[in-house]
Write an enzyme that holds these catalytic residues in place. Structure first.
Site, PDB file in Angstrom:
ATOM      1  CB  CYS A   2      -0.636   0.146   1.847  1.00 17.75           C
ATOM      2  SG  CYS A   2      -1.389  -1.658   1.469  1.00 17.75           S
ATOM      3  NE  ARG A  27       5.346   1.812  -1.209  1.00 15.90           N
ATOM      4  CZ  ARG A  27       6.070   1.539  -0.228  1.00 15.90           C
ATOM      5  NH1 ARG A  27       6.965   2.427  -0.615  1.00 15.90           N
ATOM      6  NH2 ARG A  27       5.333   1.139   1.313  1.00 15.90           N
ATOM      7  CD1 TRP A  74      -0.258  -5.487  -2.575  1.00 18.83           C
ATOM      8  CD2 TRP A  74      -0.657  -6.732  -1.171  1.00 18.83           C
ATOM      9  NE1 TRP A  74      -0.279  -6.999  -3.248  1.00 18.83           N
ATOM     10  CE2 TRP A  74       0.748  -7.140  -1.475  1.00 18.83           C
ATOM     11  CE3 TRP A  74      -0.523  -7.561  -0.029  1.00 18.83           C
ATOM     12  CZ2 TRP A  74       0.642  -8.875  -1.273  1.00 18.83           C
ATOM     13  CZ3 TRP A  74       0.255  -8.041   0.992  1.00 18.83           C
ATOM     14  CH2 TRP A  74       0.216  -9.176   0.176  1.00 18.83           C
ATOM     15  CG  ASN A  99       0.613   2.488   4.407  1.00 18.70           C
ATOM     16  OD1 ASN A  99      -1.343   2.071   3.156  1.00 18.70           O
ATOM     17  ND2 ASN A  99       1.880   3.208   3.318  1.00 18.70           N
ATOM     18  N   GLY A 100      -1.004  -1.219   6.515  1.00 19.30           N
ATOM     19  CA  GLY A 100      -0.559  -1.791   7.211  1.00 19.30           C
ATOM     20  C   GLY A 100      -1.730  -3.076   7.596  1.00 19.30           C
ATOM     21  CD  GLU A 482      18.237 -13.655  -6.365  1.00 15.56           C
ATOM     22  OE1 GLU A 482      17.172 -13.613  -4.832  1.00 15.56           O
ATOM     23  OE2 GLU A 482      17.389 -12.633  -6.047  1.00 15.56           O
ATOM     24  CE  LYS A 486      14.224 -11.393  -9.010  1.00 11.23           C
ATOM     25  NZ  LYS A 486      14.772 -11.290  -7.189  1.00 11.23           N
ATOM     26  CD  GLU A 489      10.607 -12.299  -7.181  1.00  7.58           C
ATOM     27  OE1 GLU A 489      10.399 -11.655  -6.180  1.00  7.58           O
ATOM     28  OE2 GLU A 489      11.272 -11.345  -7.490  1.00  7.58           O
ATOM     29  CG  HIS A 505      18.860 -37.541  -1.459  1.00  7.50           C
ATOM     30  ND1 HIS A 505      19.193 -38.692  -0.269  1.00  7.50           N
ATOM     31  CD2 HIS A 505      19.948 -36.736  -0.899  1.00  7.50           C
ATOM     32  CE1 HIS A 505      20.551 -38.765   0.153  1.00  7.50           C
ATOM     33  NE2 HIS A 505      21.002 -37.411  -0.321  1.00  7.50           N
ATOM     34  CE  LYS A 604      12.175  -2.783  -4.630  1.00 12.88           C
ATOM     35  NZ  LYS A 604      12.911  -3.782  -5.449  1.00 12.88           N
TER      36      LYS A 604
HETATM   37  C1  G6P Z   1       9.526  -8.709  -0.654  1.00 14.58           C
HETATM   38  C2  G6P Z   1      10.170  -8.350  -2.233  1.00 14.58           C
HETATM   39  C3  G6P Z   1      11.049  -8.334  -2.738  1.00 14.58           C
HETATM   40  C4  G6P Z   1      12.357  -8.814  -1.598  1.00 14.58           C
HETATM   41  C5  G6P Z   1      11.244  -8.741  -0.240  1.00 14.58           C
HETATM   42  C6  G6P Z   1      12.682  -8.559   1.429  1.00 14.58           C
HETATM   43  O1  G6P Z   1       8.817 -10.582  -0.728  1.00 14.58           O
HETATM   44  O2  G6P Z   1       8.866  -8.022  -3.378  1.00 14.58           O
HETATM   45  O3  G6P Z   1      11.945  -8.171  -3.413  1.00 14.58           O
HETATM   46  O4  G6P Z   1      13.448  -9.470  -1.825  1.00 14.58           O
HETATM   47  O5  G6P Z   1      10.463  -8.210  -0.015  1.00 14.58           O
HETATM   48  O6  G6P Z   1      12.496  -7.201   0.837  1.00 14.58           O
HETATM   49  P1  G6P Z   1      13.634  -6.313   1.880  1.00 14.58           P
HETATM   50  O7  G6P Z   1      13.048  -4.909   1.392  1.00 14.58           O
HETATM   51  O8  G6P Z   1      13.847  -6.616   3.354  1.00 14.58           O
HETATM   52  O9  G6P Z   1      14.893  -6.591   1.410  1.00 14.58           O
END
Ligand code: G6P
Length: 609
Positions: A2, A27, A74, A99-100, A482, A486, A489, A505, A604
C-alpha cells in the site's frame, strides 16, 4: 504494498496526489483512491486496477480540492473491490487512508457497531474512520481524537485522517508503517515513501514510531508516543528526482539489471582500494564490535535472505566466523539461543520490511552484542533502529523483483567478510583475492551483461514450460535459489532450487524433457561433484541449461545448452553468476507477456507481516 500520499495547499492538489500514487505504483497494489476537500465538500473516488483507471475517473466535479489524501491498496482484509479500496469514510465527514493491519479490528468493529456506526466495507481500515468519528463526539478536536483513538489500535498503521469541517488540516499517525512529511512553502505534504513527493519537495521529516502529527499549510506539529510535542530533524533528500524514469529501457527491471556495474562502482567507492578495506566504513564503533564478534546471525526476507545465505558461506570460509541465517518471519516466532559475542545483521533493500523490523526489535532485547543493518534506504526504520548501518547505494529500485539491490548487498557482505576476517587471521592471500575481486567487479559485470542477446534467444525455450529446477553447490546454491525466485516472481513458472548434492534425495523423480534444469557452474573446487550431478540429470532424459566458466569444459549437445560466463575470481563468482539468471527470468517473462515490473500479487515493500 500500500502507498499513501497527502497534501494540504492553496492550489488544487489532485495532480500532486495522482503523480505521487504513480511514483508509488512500483510497490505493487490492486486498487487506488483519492479523497479531496473542496470548500466544505468531501469527494471520494476509488477504482480497482491501476492508477490510470483512477485518473480517468477524475473530472472537474470530483477532482478539486486544496486538501486531499490518496492511496494504493494491496488487499489484506477484504477482497479487491471498489468498496474495500481506500479512502474510507465515516459520517460522510471523515476520510482515512491506512497502511498496515489493525489486528483487533473485529473487536473494534463490534464496539463501533454497538455505538451505531454502519460498516460498508470488509476492511480493518474502516474501523479507524469510525473510531475517529466516535472520539470526535467526545473531544471535538481532530488531533486529540487521533491521539486517543490510536491507543485502542493493535497492530501496525501508517494512517492519515481528514475532516471536511476543518478543511485545512491533516492528522497522521505512525506505528509500524513508515510515513514521511514533505515540507513545501505555504503547503505541506506527506507520503509513505519520499519517492512520491520528490516532484514537489526535497525537505523531509521522517516520523518515528508512535508519532502523531498535525499538518497544515504552514505548520507541522509532532507528538511522540507519550503525547509530548517534539521536534524532528529536517532532512534534505539526496535521492534522484528522476529515479522513477525508465531511461529508455522497456522495463525498470531491465534498466536496473543494466545499472549494476554503475551501482556496484558506487557501492565500493571510497570503501575499498588496492590497500584493502578503508577504515570506519561500517560506522563509528564498528571496528570495536567486529573485534569482539565470534558469531554472526543474519536475518532477512526474500531476495535479501538469499544474500544472507551467500554470506554464510563467505563468513565461515574466508573470515573464520561462525554464522547462521534465518528468515525473519521464522525467527520472530520461535525461541532461539544467543551465543556469546553475537552480532546481529539484518539485510533489507527497503529497510521497512515488517518481519525484519520486528525480528530486529526482538533480537535487541535478547542479548546480541550489537546490530548492523545492511540497507539501501538511508533513514529507513531498520537503519534508525540498528546500532550500526551500512548503505548499499543501489539507488531507488522500482522493479518488484530485486536485482541491483541484491548484488550491492552481496558486495556489502563481502566487505563485511573482510572487516570481520581482519580480526580472525584471514590469510593475506584471501584478503587480496576479495579486494581484487571487488575492485574488478563492475567491469566483470559489464562483460557479463554482454550475454543478454544469447540469453534472450535461450529464453524462447522456456515459454511453454510450467516447472523448472535450479541447481548449484556451495555459495552458488543461494544464487540458484535467487535465480528460481526471480523466474517464479515474474514469469509465474514454478521454479525450485536445490543444492545439487540433494538431487538423489527427491528431485530426480521430477526429471523429464518438460522440466528444464538450470545449472550454475563456475570453475571451483566443487566442479567435479557438480559434473556428476549433471550426468545424473542427463541419464534421466533431462534438458539442461548450464551457465559455466570456459575452464569448466562443458560442451553444448542435444541435452545441454551451455552459456559461457566470463571467467572470474572465485570470491565474486556468486555476484557474476546472478546476472545471467536475472536476464533469463526477465526475457522469459517478456516472452510470456507478464507484468514484469509489477508481477501479480506481489509488493515491493512488505510492510505487513
Ligand atoms: C518483497 C520484495 C522482494 C524483497 C523482499 C524483502 O517480497 O518483493 O524483492 O526481497 O520483500 O524486502 P527487503 O526490502 O527487506 O529487502
Amino acid at each position: 504494498m500500500c502507498g499513501i500520499v497527502g497534501a494540504v495547499a492553496e492550489r488544487n492538489v489532485v495532480q500532486i496526489l495522482l503523480e505521487g500514487l504513480r511514483r508509488l505504483e512500483y510497490r505493487g497494489y490492486d486498487s487506488a483512491g483519492v479523497a479531496l476537500i473542496n470548500n466544505d465538500d468531501l469527494s471520494i473516488v476509488r477504482r480497482i486496477g491501476k492508477v490510470k483507471e483512477l485518473a480517468d475517473a477524475i473530472n472537474d466535479k470530483n477532482g478539486k480540492g486544496t486538501t486531499g489524501i490518496a492511496h494504493t491498496r494491496w488487499a489484506t482484509h477484504g477482497g479487491v473491490t471498489e468498496l474495500n479500496a481506500h479512502p474510507h469514510a465515516s459520517q460522510a465527514r471523515f476520510a482515512v487512508v491506512h497502511n498496515g493491519i489493525i489486528e483487533n479490528h473485529a473487536t473494534l468493529r463490534t464496539e463501533l457497531k454497538a455505538k451505531g456506526y454502519t460498516f460498508v466495507s470488509d476492511t480493518d481500515t474502516e474501523t479507524i474512520a469510525h473510531s475517529i468519528a466516535a472520539q470526535m463526539e467526545i473531544s471535538g478536536d481532530l488531533l486529540q481524537s487521533v491521539l486517543t483513538a490510536v491507543k485502542t489500535f493493535e497492530g501496525a498503521y501508517g494512517t492519515v485522517v481528514m475532516d471536511k469541517q476543518t478543511p485545512d488540516k491533516l492528522v497522521v499517525a505512525r506505528s509500524g508503517s513508515p510515513l514521511v512529511i514533505g515540507l513545501g512553502i505555504g503547503e505541506n505534504f506527506l507520503a509513505s515513501d519520499q519517492m512520491a513527493l520528490l516532484p514537489v519537495t526535497r525537505r523531509f521529516i521522517f516520523l518515528e514510531e508512535g508519532d502523531v502529527a498535525q499538518i497544515t499549510r504552514d505548520s507541522v506539529e509532532i507528538y511522540d508516543i507519550n503525547g509530548d510535542q517534539v521536534e524532528r530533524e529536517i532532512i534534505e533528500s539526496t535521492v534522484e528526482h528522476d529515479a522513477g524514469d525508465k531511461g529508455g529501457y522497456r522495463h525498470y527491471m531491465l534498466k536496473e539489471i543494466h545499472e549494476q556495474p554503475t551501482v556496484l562502482r558506487n557501492a565500493i567507492k571510497g570503501r575499498i582500494s588496492q590497500d584493502g578495506l578503508q577504515q570506519g566504513i561500517f560506522g563509528e564503533g564498528a571496528d570495536e564490535v567486529f573485534k569482539q564478534t565470534d558469531y554472526v546471525k543474519i536475518i532477512a526476507c526474500g531476495t535479501s535472505y538469499h544474500a544472507g545465505v551467500t554470506a554464510k558461506y563467505w563468513l565461515e570460509q574466508y573470515a573464520n566466523v561462525q554464522c547462521d541465517v534465518e528468515i525473519a518471519s521464522e525467527f520472530r516466532y520461535r525461541r532461539s539461543f544467543v551465543p556469546q559475542n553475537a552480532l546481529l545483521v539484518t539485510i533489507s533493500q527497503s529497510g521497512e520490511t515488517a518481519d525484519t523490523l520486528a525480528a530486529l526489535k526482538l533480537a535487541k532485547q535478547s542479548g546480541y552484542m550489537s546490530s548492523l543493518s545492511i540497507c539501501n534506504v538511508d533513514g529507513s526504520s531498520l537503519v534508525r533502529e540498528s546500532a550500526l548501518s551500512f548503505l548499499t547505494r543501489a539507488g531507488a529500485e522500482i522493479g518488484v523483483a530485486s536485482t541491483k539491490a541484491f548484488t550491492t548487498q552481496l558486495a556489502a557482505l563481502l566487505m563485511l567478510t573482510l572487516a570481520l576476517g581482519k580480526h580472525k587471521e584471514m590469510p593475506t592471500e584471501t584478503e587480496q583475492q576479495i579486494v581484487e575481486g571487488l575492485i574488478g567487479l563492475p567491469t566483470k559485470l559489464e562483460e557479463t551483461l554482454g550475454l543478454a542477446i544469447e540469453i534472450e534467444d535461450l529464453a524462447e525455450e522456456f515459454s511453454d514450460k510450467h516447472h523448472s529446477l535450479f541447481l548449484g553447490r556451495g555459495e552458488q546454491y543461494p544464487i540458484a535459489m535467487e535465480g528460481a525466485l526471480k523466474l517464479k516472481e515474474i514469469s509465474y513458472i514454478h521454479a525450485e532450487a536445490y543444492a545439487s548434492g540433494e538431487l538423489k534425495h527427491g528431485p530426480l523423480a521430477l526429471i523429464d524433457a518438460e522440466m528444464p534444469v538450470i545449472v550454475v557452474a563456475p570453475n571451483n573446487e566443487l566442479l567435479e561433484k557438480l559434473k556428476s550431478n549433471v550426468e545424473e540429470v542427463r541419464a534421466r532424459g533431462g534438458i539442461m541449461y548450464v551457465f559455466a566458466d570456459k575452464d569448466a569444459h562443458f560442451e553444448s549437445d542435444e541435452t545441454m545448452r551451455v552459456v559461457q560466463v566470463p571467467h572470474c575470481n572465485e570470491t565474486i563468482a556468486p555476484v557474476v553468476y546472478t546476472i545471467p539468471l536475472q536476464l533469463l527470468s526477465y526475457y522469459v517473462a517478456l516472452i510470456k507477456g507478464t507484468d514484469v515490473d509489477q508481477p501479480r500479487n506481489l509488493a515491493k515493500s512488505v510492510t505487513v507481516e
